[in-house]
Write an enzyme that holds these catalytic residues in place. Structure first.
Site, PDB file in Angstrom:
ATOM      1  N   LYS A 280     -16.873  -1.505  12.651  1.00  0.00           N
ATOM      2  CA  LYS A 280     -17.300  -0.186  12.142  1.00  0.00           C
ATOM      3  C   LYS A 280     -18.780   0.042  12.439  1.00  0.00           C
ATOM      4  CE  LYS A 280     -18.659   0.098   7.696  1.00  0.00           C
ATOM      5  NZ  LYS A 280     -19.970   0.665   7.366  1.00  0.00           N
ATOM      6  N   ASN A 281     -19.603  -0.963  12.150  1.00  0.00           N
ATOM      7  CA  ASN A 281     -21.048  -0.740  12.254  1.00  0.00           C
ATOM      8  C   ASN A 281     -21.565  -0.719  13.688  1.00  0.00           C
ATOM      9  OD1 ASN A 281     -21.157  -0.423   9.549  1.00  0.00           O
ATOM     10  ND2 ASN A 281     -22.045  -2.437   9.094  1.00  0.00           N
TER      11      ASN A 281
ATOM     12  N   CYS B 169     -27.787   5.764  -2.909  1.00  0.00           N
ATOM     13  CA  CYS B 169     -26.741   4.881  -2.439  1.00  0.00           C
ATOM     14  C   CYS B 169     -26.527   3.812  -3.496  1.00  0.00           C
ATOM     15  CB  CYS B 169     -27.173   4.250  -1.130  1.00  0.00           C
ATOM     16  SG  CYS B 169     -25.996   3.058  -0.528  1.00  0.00           S
TER      17      CYS B 169
ATOM     18  N   ARG C  31     -32.308   3.137  -0.247  1.00  0.00           N
ATOM     19  CA  ARG C  31     -32.148   3.088   1.210  1.00  0.00           C
ATOM     20  C   ARG C  31     -33.012   4.179   1.863  1.00  0.00           C
ATOM     21  NH1 ARG C  31     -25.991   1.982   2.759  1.00  0.00           N
ATOM     22  NH2 ARG C  31     -26.939   1.236   4.675  1.00  0.00           N
TER      23      ARG C  31
ATOM     24  N   ASP D 266     -23.709  -8.016   3.969  1.00  0.00           N
ATOM     25  CA  ASP D 266     -22.378  -7.399   3.890  1.00  0.00           C
ATOM     26  C   ASP D 266     -21.271  -8.402   3.559  1.00  0.00           C
ATOM     27  OD1 ASP D 266     -23.517  -4.980   4.454  1.00  0.00           O
ATOM     28  OD2 ASP D 266     -22.980  -4.981   6.567  1.00  0.00           O
TER      29      ASP D 266
ATOM     30  N   ARG E  64     -13.298   3.167   3.852  1.00  0.00           N
ATOM     31  CA  ARG E  64     -14.438   3.530   4.694  1.00  0.00           C
ATOM     32  C   ARG E  64     -14.655   2.509   5.806  1.00  0.00           C
ATOM     33  NH1 ARG E  64     -19.533   5.922   1.696  1.00  0.00           N
ATOM     34  NH2 ARG E  64     -19.962   6.120   3.896  1.00  0.00           N
TER      35      ARG E  64
END
Ligand code: EPU
Length: 425
Positions: free
Chosen positions: A22-23, A115, A120, A312, A404
């Site tokens: 995803k990133n 967030c 952030r 993460d 997500r």
């Protein structure tokens, strides 16, 4: 709104394929704005964050077709204003700033809001873009940027108080590829996703050296052309299932994850082995089998930028340590407030004390099911992991958080033999 019901206590076995990252996909999709030619991107995971990015590209005027994992983009005719309604849904929308500025000489993007994983800010993104000639006005919640004299390469240090910035490095790299002269990014992020973006840009004709190190040099070029690219495997999705294998895998054969990158998984592998579990890669380094160890033990983790332990993955390790004998300590130096999962896990019987960016976890024998609420993407993953071994059926609400970033998580868990159900709330 969907929720996931996890009936705990089944043993996981078999194998699954890991999705594209995803990133890496998010900035690479945005980078398609840098050319008027067709761009084809493969292995884009079907998760809501990539869907938001595709919607933003469409709203900017790009023609986008998506069929299973392949996305074809043509950004021949685009505009510079990213719509607030879409941008506000995802912080990573800010990665359209660099490409829009480079291609059109202007960009208008909303300032991302609060967030749940902590503060952030975007100061480093702005510092980078200003260094190469962007003029930025903040008005009505928008970042309104232009480059009246064009973009011109310069040297800029992107180190912030929590270290380098991943998307900030991406944004500057994407703006600098079409700038006049040479840009040098010092204290650059060196995550594998930054390298994937640099590889993508170089295949489009950019001249980037040093991606994957703390110093990236970008020699500006006149124009970029179309390209076909395959996204790297998602190291965080893989890491999450590796923890599932250590917690709930069958003792004899464990679970196997295909389409992984061994090198990207080193910090996670190291910690699983230190915690007493068995991790074995094939010779090619693209498949891994994880089995629970017979004498698991607690350990300490400090998150830090790549190649150190990723922030993460800390929530998922909290789940593992919640049921690992001994005391484990997790410190998050990147997002010190990212411990929302601990309060929910405590409701399932975990012993976790959180203070000042650190969680002290005392392993208990077993967690027990409770209705819990997902608060952000990785926190939700941690709750799913906890629920897999908990006694009883855990209901995890607000599943949209997990959608997500985890492609078809319920299907992959079912494939591994877990007993899960997705139901409408
Ligand atoms: N920071 C600043 N100023 C800035 C930008 C960042 O002070 O202008 C700080 C942040 O507050 C944080 C640190 O720098 O303390 C690092 O943040 P970074 O900018 O690297 O985060 P990001 O690029 O916005 C990406 C991932 C995150 C991941 C972080 C850190 C994407 C789309 N997101 O975010 O992924 O946690 O890097 O590795 O790539 C996730 O996937 O769950 C996720 C949150």
């Amino acid at each position: 709104m969907d929720k996931l019901i996890v009936h705990g206590g089944t043993t996981l076995k078999g194998s699954i394929n890991i999705s594209g990252a995803k990133n890496a996909s998010l900035p690479i999709l945005a980078a398609a704005l840098l050319t008027a030619d067709d761009v084809i991107i493969r292995r884009v995971p079907d998760v809501s964050d990539t869907n938001y990015m595709i919607q933003i590209l469409s709203a900017l005027g790009a023609e986008v077709e998506r069929s299973s994992g392949t996305v074809r983009i043509n950004a021949a005719n685009i505009i510079s204003d990213a719509p607030y309604e879409l941008v506000r849904k995802m912080r990573a929308s800010i990665c359209v700033m660099g490409p829009l500025l480079a291609r059109l000489g202007k960009a208008k993007v909303s300032l991302p809001g609060g967030c749940v994983i902590g503060d952030r800010p975007v100061d480093l993104h702005l510092k980078g873009l200003r260094a190469i000639g962007a003029v930025i006005d903040m008005e009505g919640g928008n970042m309104d940027m232009s480059a009246p004299d064009g973009l011109t390469g310069d040297e800029v240090d992107l180190r912030g108080k929590h270290g380098p910035t991943v998307l900030g490095t991406d944004n500057l790299m994407m703006a600098a590829v079409l700038a006049k002269g040479t840009t040098i990014i010092e204290s650059a992020a060196c995550e594998p996703e930054v390298v994937d973006l640099a590889d993508f840009l170089n295949s489009m004709g950019a001249k980037i050296e040093g991606a994957g190190t703390r110093r990236i040099t970008i020699q500006g070029v006149e124009k970029l052309h179309g390209v076909e690219h395959t996204i790297i495997p998602d190291r965080i999705e893989a890491g999450t299932y590796m923890v599932a294998g250590a917690m709930a895998g069958c003792r004899e054969n464990g679970i196997t994850l295909n389409r992984v990158n061994q090198e990207h998984l080193e910090p996670v592998t190291e910690k699983l082995i230190e915690a007493g579990h068995q991790v074995k890669f094939n010779d090619a380094g693209n498949s891994v089998t994880v089995k629970p160890g017979s004498e698991p033990k607690g350990c300490s983790i400090t998150t830090a930028p790549h190649p150190n332990f990723p922030t993460d993955m800390q929530a998922q390790f909290s789940s593992l340590f919640a049921v690992t004998p001994g005391i484990s300590i997790i410190e998050d130096t990147i997002f010190p407030q990212r411990f929302m999962h601990c309060a929910e896990m405590t409701r399932m019987g975990a012993d976790m004390q959180v203070d000042n960016g650190k969680a002290v976890i005392t392993g208990v024998e077993q967690l027990s099911a409770a209705p819990v609420m997902a608060s952000d993407l990785r926190a939700s993953a941690a709750l799913v992991l906890s629920a897999l071994t908990a006694k009883g059926s855990t209901e995890i609400s607000r599943l949209y958080h997990i959608d997500r970033g985890y492609e078809h998580i319920d299907e992959k868990l079912l494939q591994l033999g877990a007993n899960v159900e997705r139901v409408r709330e």
